[in-house]
Design a protein around this motif. Structure first.
Motif, PDB file in Angstrom:
ATOM      1  N   ASP A  96       0.814  -1.222   0.000  1.00  9.55           N
ATOM      2  CA  ASP A  96       0.000   0.000   0.000  1.00  9.55           C
ATOM      3  C   ASP A  96       0.841   1.264   0.000  1.00  9.55           C
ATOM      4  O   ASP A  96       0.474   2.256  -0.635  1.00  9.55           O
ATOM      5  N   VAL A  97       1.956   1.259   0.720  1.00 11.47           N
ATOM      6  CA  VAL A  97       2.737   2.492   0.843  1.00 11.47           C
ATOM      7  C   VAL A  97       3.374   2.889  -0.479  1.00 11.47           C
ATOM      8  O   VAL A  97       3.873   4.008  -0.616  1.00 11.47           O
ATOM      9  N   PHE A  98       3.339   1.986  -1.479  1.00  8.75           N
ATOM     10  CA  PHE A  98       3.874   2.303  -2.796  1.00  8.75           C
ATOM     11  C   PHE A  98       2.780   2.617  -3.816  1.00  8.75           C
ATOM     12  O   PHE A  98       3.091   3.011  -4.933  1.00  8.75           O
ATOM     13  N   THR A  99       1.515   2.443  -3.438  1.00 11.59           N
ATOM     14  CA  THR A  99       0.437   2.633  -4.408  1.00 11.59           C
ATOM     15  C   THR A  99      -0.385   3.898  -4.161  1.00 11.59           C
ATOM     16  O   THR A  99      -1.210   4.263  -4.994  1.00 11.59           O
ATOM     17  N   MET A 100      -0.190   4.555  -3.026  1.00 11.01           N
ATOM     18  CA  MET A 100      -0.925   5.795  -2.747  1.00 11.01           C
ATOM     19  C   MET A 100      -0.206   6.989  -3.367  1.00 11.01           C
ATOM     20  O   MET A 100       1.001   7.173  -3.189  1.00 11.01           O
ATOM     21  N   GLN A 101      -0.950   7.789  -4.142  1.00  9.18           N
ATOM     22  CA  GLN A 101      -0.344   8.956  -4.775  1.00  9.18           C
ATOM     23  C   GLN A 101       0.013  10.018  -3.742  1.00  9.18           C
ATOM     24  O   GLN A 101       1.012  10.726  -3.885  1.00  9.18           O
ATOM     25  N   LYS A 102      -0.807  10.125  -2.717  1.00 12.30           N
ATOM     26  CA  LYS A 102      -0.536  11.039  -1.612  1.00 12.30           C
ATOM     27  C   LYS A 102      -0.640  10.261  -0.309  1.00 12.30           C
ATOM     28  O   LYS A 102      -1.449   9.346  -0.176  1.00 12.30           O
TER      29      LYS A 102
END
Length: 507
Positions: free
Chosen positions: A135-141
């Motif tokens: 998840d920490v690599f897929t959120m734009q912000k």
């Protein structure tokens, strides 16, 4: 560190996920690990965990550095390669694991240096336990409203889709951890190597083992964006992926030793890496065996703790080493039977390729009569497990000089004796052997030698499953079958191996 050559073998055994955690039983182990920074799984880290926050800050800092600075994010990635091709990074040979260990350790040290967080250790993405993109690599912000430098918009793998079980699942991990010796586990030496000349480091004429050919190459290709290219370190997830490959090597070293051949141990990576002061760091392979000596830990202890191996086990190990160091078809060794098949045909998604081969009469009798090692073998006496494994021959298939088109979107599935094979034949079919892919790098090679790749697969378990229960007689023709399937965001290309070599190796 002095490492003995005596290595153990559990061929065909099942080594479950418990071994990966067996050195860390809960909080007791947590309290016992050394002050050395501990590499942790991303699965347990929230977006604002200090480890994730430190990595995010470091990526932001390094991306903002001027291009004249050595530690500029793009400049560091070009140690690996660029759009023009490879620079120092080895693939398809036995330097793949130690070189990437040093490269990731270099980044880890630079992150500590630029963030002033000396407790930082590079996390890893355990795609077996959690096959979804972290998840920490897929959120734009980030949830606090800031841009996320770990996000790369050009990735094509869907965030709601897991990596396929047949490339990252527990069965693949079992196969990886059961492989010995080192050149079956960690890819073989480049063909013809006869010196420590640095050009051998980027000569990709070795035969790829399961760690490189299956999870490494295919996760790279599936993610898309930078990851299937020589510029793959420009994606910050690169180091999460390679951290997991490194952890698997460290896990394998809990029960196995590395190669003792000086062409591996004494090879220096001269001026490939930086110290945090900007001077070069040029480690030899033999200086890269133990993570703790490089400044990080997975919490493991007692590397290379090998059981006292029987004469039969050692003999089998020596013969396997001899077979893979030469071409299988030219291995004139007592206890080794070889056969080969030339090929000029191409496999497509709609027309799988069948490669027939004939096993000499009597060669498989011990395999058919030997019961497979049961699950849970890792909890038994290790000497008993390796002794049982050595009592039957191992059957290795070498696929030589494999041409793959549309490499970044092609995975090759391998079956044994499967009638009416199709692209949608499930990997749960008992005839399934495994899969492999070529890392879809683009560009030229800056002087590196990059012939068409070769791959090795262990057929022993599949032969037991498919032919043993049916009582097929030795001497009959059987076949290995290849079918390309789509991977990542595209359609599959074609596959054409130049030769299939079969080696039956007995103690």
């Amino acid at each position: 560190m002095s490492i003995t050559r005596r290595s153990v073998m559990v061929q065909g055994g099942v080594i479950g996920a418990g071994l990966l955690a067996s050195e860390l039983p809960g909080m007791k182990a947590f309290a016992q690990i050394s002050p050395t920074p501990w590499r942790r799984s991303l699965q347990a880290l929230a977006w604002n965990d200090p480890i994730v926050a430190t990595y995010r800050d470091a990526v932001r800092i390094l991306k903002a550095l001027p291009t004249s600075e050595k530690f500029n994010w793009v400049n560091l990635s070009e140690i690996h390669g660029s759009d023009a091709g490879v620079k120092y990074c080895p693939h398809g040979n036995w330097y793949f694991l130690p070189w990437h260990r040093a490269y990731t350790a270099m980044y880890e040290r630079i992150v500590r240096h630029v963030t002033k967080n000396n407790d930082f250790a590079m996390p890893f993405w355990d795609w077996t336990a959690n096959p979804y993109l972290p998840d920490v690599f897929t959120m734009q912000k980030t949830p606090d409203g800031n841009d996320n430098p770990l996000y790369v918009p050009s990735r094509t793998w869907p965030v709601t889709q897991p990596m396929p079980n047949n490339i990252v699942g527990q069965g693949v991990l079992n196969t990886i951890l059961a492989a010995t010796p080192y050149e079956v586990f960690g890819t073989t030496r480049p063909a013809g190597q006869n010196s420590l000349d640095p050009s051998w480091v980027i000569t990709s004429s070795g035969t790829q083992g399961t760690p490189e050919a299956t999870p490494h190459n295919q996760v790279h290709n599936n993610i898309g964006g930078w990851m299937p290219t020589w510029s793959s370190p420009r994606d910050p997830i690169f180091f999460m992926h390679h951290g997991n490959i490194d952890r698997i090597w460290a896990t394998w070293n809990l029960r196995n030793v590395n190669s003792a051949d000086r062409l591996w141990t004494e090879m220096p990576f001269t001026d490939n890496f930086y110290n945090v002061d900007g001077n070069f760091w040029s480690p030899k392979v033999s200086e890269l065996y133990v993570p703790e000596e490089l400044g990080y830990t997975y919490g493991f202890r007692n590397y290379f703790k090998v059981a006292a191996a029987s004469a039969k086990t050692l003999a089998l190990n020596d013969k396997l080493t001899s077979v893979i160091a030469a071409t299988a078809a030219n291995a004139a060794i007592a206890g080794v039977t070889t056969t080969s098949t030339e090929n000029s045909k191409t496999a497509t998604e709609n027309a799988p390729l069948s490669l027939p081969f004939k096993i000499p009469a009597g060669a498989l009798q011990n395999i058919f009569s030997q019961p497979p090692l049961p699950s849970g073998m890792d909890t038994m006496d290790f000497g008993a497990a390796q002794e049982q494994a050595a009592s039957a021959p191992r059957v290795l298939a070498f696929l030589r000089d494999v041409e793959i088109t549309s490499a970044s979107t092609t995975s090759v599935r391998v079956f044994l004796g499967k009638n009416e094979l199709k692209a949608d034949t499930p990997v749960t079919d008992p005839h399934y052997v495994g899969s492999f892919a070529v890392l879809g790098h683009n560009g030229d090679h800056h002087g590196g030698v990059h012939p068409t790749p070769s791959f090795v697969l262990d057929l022993t378990d599949a032969i037991q499953r498919v032919y043993g229960a049916r009582g097929q007689a030795d001497g009959e023709a059987i076949d290995l079958q290849l079918v390309p399937v789509g991977a990542g965001a595209g359609k599959p290309g074609t596959v054409k191996p130049a030769k299939l070599e079969i080696a039956i190796v007995s103690a």
